[in-house]
Design an enzyme around this catalytic site. Structure first.
Site, mmCIF file in Angstrom:
data_model
loop_
_atom_site.group_PDB
_atom_site.id
_atom_site.type_symbol
_atom_site.label_atom_id
_atom_site.label_comp_id
_atom_site.label_asym_id
_atom_site.label_seq_id
_atom_site.Cartn_x
_atom_site.Cartn_y
_atom_site.Cartn_z
ATOM 1 N N SER A 93 63.002 -48.208 -5.483
ATOM 2 C CA SER A 93 62.669 -48.800 -4.043
ATOM 3 C C SER A 93 63.961 -48.856 -3.564
ATOM 4 O O SER A 93 64.976 -49.225 -3.969
ATOM 5 C CB SER A 93 62.087 -50.397 -4.577
ATOM 6 O OG SER A 93 62.371 -51.175 -3.441
ATOM 7 N N LEU B 29 61.049 -45.260 0.425
ATOM 8 C CA LEU B 29 61.565 -45.528 1.716
ATOM 9 C C LEU B 29 60.823 -46.810 2.419
ATOM 10 O O LEU B 29 59.751 -46.654 2.816
ATOM 11 C CB LEU B 29 61.528 -44.283 2.720
ATOM 12 C CG LEU B 29 62.350 -44.443 3.983
ATOM 13 C CD1 LEU B 29 63.825 -44.359 3.694
ATOM 14 C CD2 LEU B 29 61.966 -43.149 4.690
ATOM 15 N N TYR B 30 61.700 -47.844 2.781
ATOM 16 C CA TYR B 30 61.216 -48.799 3.666
ATOM 17 C C TYR B 30 62.513 -48.608 4.915
ATOM 18 O O TYR B 30 63.464 -48.377 4.633
ATOM 19 C CB TYR B 30 61.446 -50.099 3.141
ATOM 20 C CG TYR B 30 60.258 -50.722 2.332
ATOM 21 C CD1 TYR B 30 59.136 -50.548 2.804
ATOM 22 C CD2 TYR B 30 60.704 -51.236 1.213
ATOM 23 C CE1 TYR B 30 58.122 -51.403 1.894
ATOM 24 C CE2 TYR B 30 59.829 -52.032 0.463
ATOM 25 C CZ TYR B 30 58.547 -51.874 0.720
ATOM 26 O OH TYR B 30 57.631 -52.579 -0.088
ATOM 27 N N THR C 19 56.501 -45.715 2.011
ATOM 28 C CA THR C 19 55.291 -46.832 1.832
ATOM 29 C C THR C 19 54.861 -47.270 2.921
ATOM 30 O O THR C 19 55.421 -47.828 4.184
ATOM 31 C CB THR C 19 56.244 -48.101 0.920
ATOM 32 O OG1 THR C 19 56.645 -47.550 -0.259
ATOM 33 C CG2 THR C 19 55.179 -49.185 0.824
ATOM 34 N N LYS D 131 52.622 -43.679 0.459
ATOM 35 C CA LYS D 131 52.081 -44.667 -0.336
ATOM 36 C C LYS D 131 51.612 -45.578 0.093
ATOM 37 O O LYS D 131 51.876 -46.059 1.162
ATOM 38 C CB LYS D 131 53.411 -45.136 -1.360
ATOM 39 C CG LYS D 131 52.952 -46.224 -2.517
ATOM 40 C CD LYS D 131 54.223 -46.482 -3.309
ATOM 41 C CE LYS D 131 53.832 -47.740 -4.322
ATOM 42 N NZ LYS D 131 54.034 -49.113 -3.763
ATOM 43 N N SER E 90 47.274 -46.919 -3.350
ATOM 44 C CA SER E 90 47.788 -48.057 -3.664
ATOM 45 C C SER E 90 47.641 -49.245 -2.768
ATOM 46 O O SER E 90 47.325 -49.069 -1.392
ATOM 47 C CB SER E 90 49.215 -47.753 -3.621
ATOM 48 O OG SER E 90 50.164 -49.110 -4.078
ATOM 49 N N HIS F 201 49.859 -51.820 -3.079
ATOM 50 C CA HIS F 201 51.047 -52.438 -3.429
ATOM 51 C C HIS F 201 50.685 -53.541 -4.495
ATOM 52 O O HIS F 201 51.304 -54.703 -4.670
ATOM 53 C CB HIS F 201 51.435 -53.298 -2.185
ATOM 54 C CG HIS F 201 52.858 -53.244 -1.949
ATOM 55 N ND1 HIS F 201 53.415 -52.565 -0.758
ATOM 56 C CD2 HIS F 201 53.733 -53.915 -2.420
ATOM 57 C CE1 HIS F 201 54.784 -52.650 -0.827
ATOM 58 N NE2 HIS F 201 54.835 -53.506 -1.949
ATOM 59 N N GLY G 89 47.967 -49.732 -9.384
ATOM 60 C CA GLY G 89 47.186 -50.974 -9.260
ATOM 61 C C GLY G 89 46.432 -51.400 -10.352
ATOM 62 O O GLY G 89 45.342 -50.528 -10.714
ATOM 63 N N GLY G 90 46.940 -52.026 -11.535
ATOM 64 C CA GLY G 90 45.835 -52.708 -12.228
ATOM 65 C C GLY G 90 46.046 -51.731 -13.619
ATOM 66 O O GLY G 90 45.077 -52.002 -14.555
ATOM 67 N N ARG H 251 46.856 -50.978 -17.027
ATOM 68 C CA ARG H 251 47.196 -51.894 -18.058
ATOM 69 C C ARG H 251 47.038 -51.236 -19.462
ATOM 70 O O ARG H 251 47.744 -51.693 -20.454
ATOM 71 C CB ARG H 251 46.723 -53.358 -18.067
ATOM 72 C CG ARG H 251 46.807 -54.011 -16.794
ATOM 73 C CD ARG H 251 48.162 -54.389 -16.634
ATOM 74 N NE ARG H 251 48.245 -55.145 -15.428
ATOM 75 C CZ ARG H 251 48.904 -54.867 -14.334
ATOM 76 N NH1 ARG H 251 49.330 -53.438 -14.229
ATOM 77 N NH2 ARG H 251 49.053 -55.187 -13.237
ATOM 78 N N GLY I 239 53.603 -50.780 -12.278
ATOM 79 C CA GLY I 239 54.575 -51.479 -11.724
ATOM 80 C C GLY I 239 54.842 -52.799 -12.468
ATOM 81 O O GLY I 239 55.743 -52.813 -13.579
ATOM 82 N N ARG I 240 54.144 -53.761 -12.699
ATOM 83 C CA ARG I 240 54.256 -54.922 -13.556
ATOM 84 C C ARG I 240 54.332 -54.670 -14.940
ATOM 85 O O ARG I 240 55.285 -55.244 -15.743
ATOM 86 C CB ARG I 240 53.179 -56.149 -13.370
ATOM 87 C CG ARG I 240 53.040 -56.674 -11.775
ATOM 88 C CD ARG I 240 51.902 -57.568 -11.661
ATOM 89 N NE ARG I 240 52.037 -58.053 -10.194
ATOM 90 C CZ ARG I 240 51.166 -57.473 -9.283
ATOM 91 N NH1 ARG I 240 50.483 -56.178 -9.435
ATOM 92 N NH2 ARG I 240 51.295 -57.833 -8.024
#
Ligand SMILES: Cc1cc2nc3c(=O)[nH]c(=O)nc-3n(C[C@H](O)[C@H](O)[C@H](O)COP(=O)(O)O)c2cc1C
Length: 383
Positions: free
Chosen positions: A90, A111-112, A137, A258, A280, A282, A314-315, A317, A336-337
């Site tokens: 990121s 990229l932001y 993003t 993204k 996504s 986010h 996203g989600g 698991r 992600g998480r």
């Protein structure tokens, strides 16, 4: 980790409806297994934009990873490479792109940028630091309202004042091991890397203006204050399709957009020159009540057709979730998480472990499903 950092990772926007829906959408899909297949060693390897991966699970770009464990971003990159997949760093990870320049193996940069000067600076640095692909993003023109962050003194909302530091002190003091291990990197990260529109190391005001780099709208004056009342929210990374086409001309490697949630926007991404889109929302951290990503994946896959690749996050698991996403047409997924918690718990080896768990879960699911290869997955494997 301190409660505030845990909630920064674990939380989502507003009532966290979208965040929960991401996981529910996977649970709502059932498989259509085939018996009598005798599958041994199902093939999980594929390519993503030409890069071979042994597991179609990439590591999503996430801010502040440098604060989560002393192994930080470098540990995440090494773990991804050892596991045969691609890490996406990121803009707000907490380390500059140059610090991973000598790492072997594929890696992408997310990229932001608040304006074209910042974008060009980061793109030049990505190329000089040997990043293979660029991920823009597009779902973060401003920040989602993450109420857990506000409750815990918003560790992502700006420079640390003395009063903020004092309010954070109890959380931090309750975690002496994390504090001792991470304090030095954390202080430098929190004070430089997390400012909206001020990614680590970028010098937005000193960049030169050129005819080819007209500025995007500047952020409002109070762009570093948290959202309040009816005030206009500060712009963080307000890319337009014209900006993305402009970036396409600057960047010769693969380009991904993204944060895509409709077929129309997928087509606009490709028209602007993207090679792939990432479906996504986010992780439910931006627009509350955005749709669950798995539910819109078929629409995006259908709109893209053979013009590009589609990834989704996203989600996710379980290994079975990866199989479901691939059956609906995703080339690969990002998590992600799951890897952030693994990083917090056990650093680089934790990230390797979560990838191995997903690999084993996926392989078991494929054997039970009677499917030999991810290349054979399609909607007929789902109810
Ligand atoms: C703590 C955290 C920080 C994130 N930071 C970024 C970021 O800097 N840039 C970005 O494009 N996405 C960011 N995301 C979104 C992820 O890239 C990804 O879309 C999302 O986490 C996927 O959902 P999952 O967490 O349910 O797997 C972040 C997500 C989390 C959880």
């Amino acid at each position: 980790v301190p409660q505030g950092l845990f909630d920064y990772i674990d939380g989502g926007a507003e009532d966290e409806i979208t965040m929960a829906e991401n996981e529910h959408a996977f649970r709502a899909v059932a498989f259509r297994p085939r018996a009598g297949q005798r599958v041994e060693s199902p093939r999980l390897n594929t390519t993503v934009l030409g890069t071979p991966v042994s597991l179609p699970v990439l590591l999503a770009p996430c801010g502040l990873i440098q604060t989560m464990h002393p192994d930080g971003a470098l540990g995440v990159i090494r773990a991804a490479q050892k596991s045969g997949t691609i890490p996406v760093l990121s803009t707000f990870s907490g380390i500059p792109p140059e610090s991973v320049a000598s790492q072997p193996g594929p890696r992408w940069l997310q990229l932001y940028a608040v304006d074209r000067h910042m974008a060009k600076d980061l793109i030049d640095r990505a190329a000089a630091s040997h990043f293979d692909a660029l991920v823009i993003t597009a779902d973060s023109p401003t920040m989602g309202k993450r109420e857990r962050d506000i409750r815990h003194t918003s560790i992502s909302a700006g420079p640390i004042s003395l009063s903020t530091a004092l309010r954070m002190a109890p959380q931090v003091l309750l975690k002496p091991r994390w504090t001792a291990r991470t304090l030095r990197t954390t202080i430098s990260t929190l004070t430089t890397a997390t400012l909206p529109g001020r990614p680590h190391g970028l010098r937005p005001d000193s960049a030169t203006t050129t005819a080819t780099a007209p500025p995007l709208p500047r952020p409002s004056e109070d762009s570093e204050t948290p959202l309040a009342g009816n005030a206009s929210p500060p712009l963080v990374s307000p890319f337009t399709w014209e900006d993305i086409a402009w970036i396409r001309d600057l960047w010769s490697g693969p380009l991904l957009v993204k944060g895509i949630l409709t077929g129309e926007d997928a087509v606009s991404s490709l028209d602007a020159g993207a090679d792939a889109v990432i479906v996504s929302n986010h992780g439910g951290r931006q627009l509350e009540s955005a749709p669950a990503t798995l539910r819109v994946l078929p629409e995006v896959v259908n709109a893209v057709g053979t013009r590009g690749e589609v990834l989704v996050d996203g989600g996710i698991r379980r290994g079975g979730d990866v199989v479901k996403a691939l059956a609906l047409g995703a080339r690969a997924v990002l998590i992600g998480r799951p890897y952030l918690f693994a990083l917090c718990a056990a650093g680089e080896s934790g990230v390797e472990r979560i990838l191995e768990i997903l690999r084993a879960d996926m392989a078991r699911t494929m054997v039970l499903l009677g499917c030999r290869s991810v290349a054979d997955l399609n909607p007929t494997w789902l109810q």
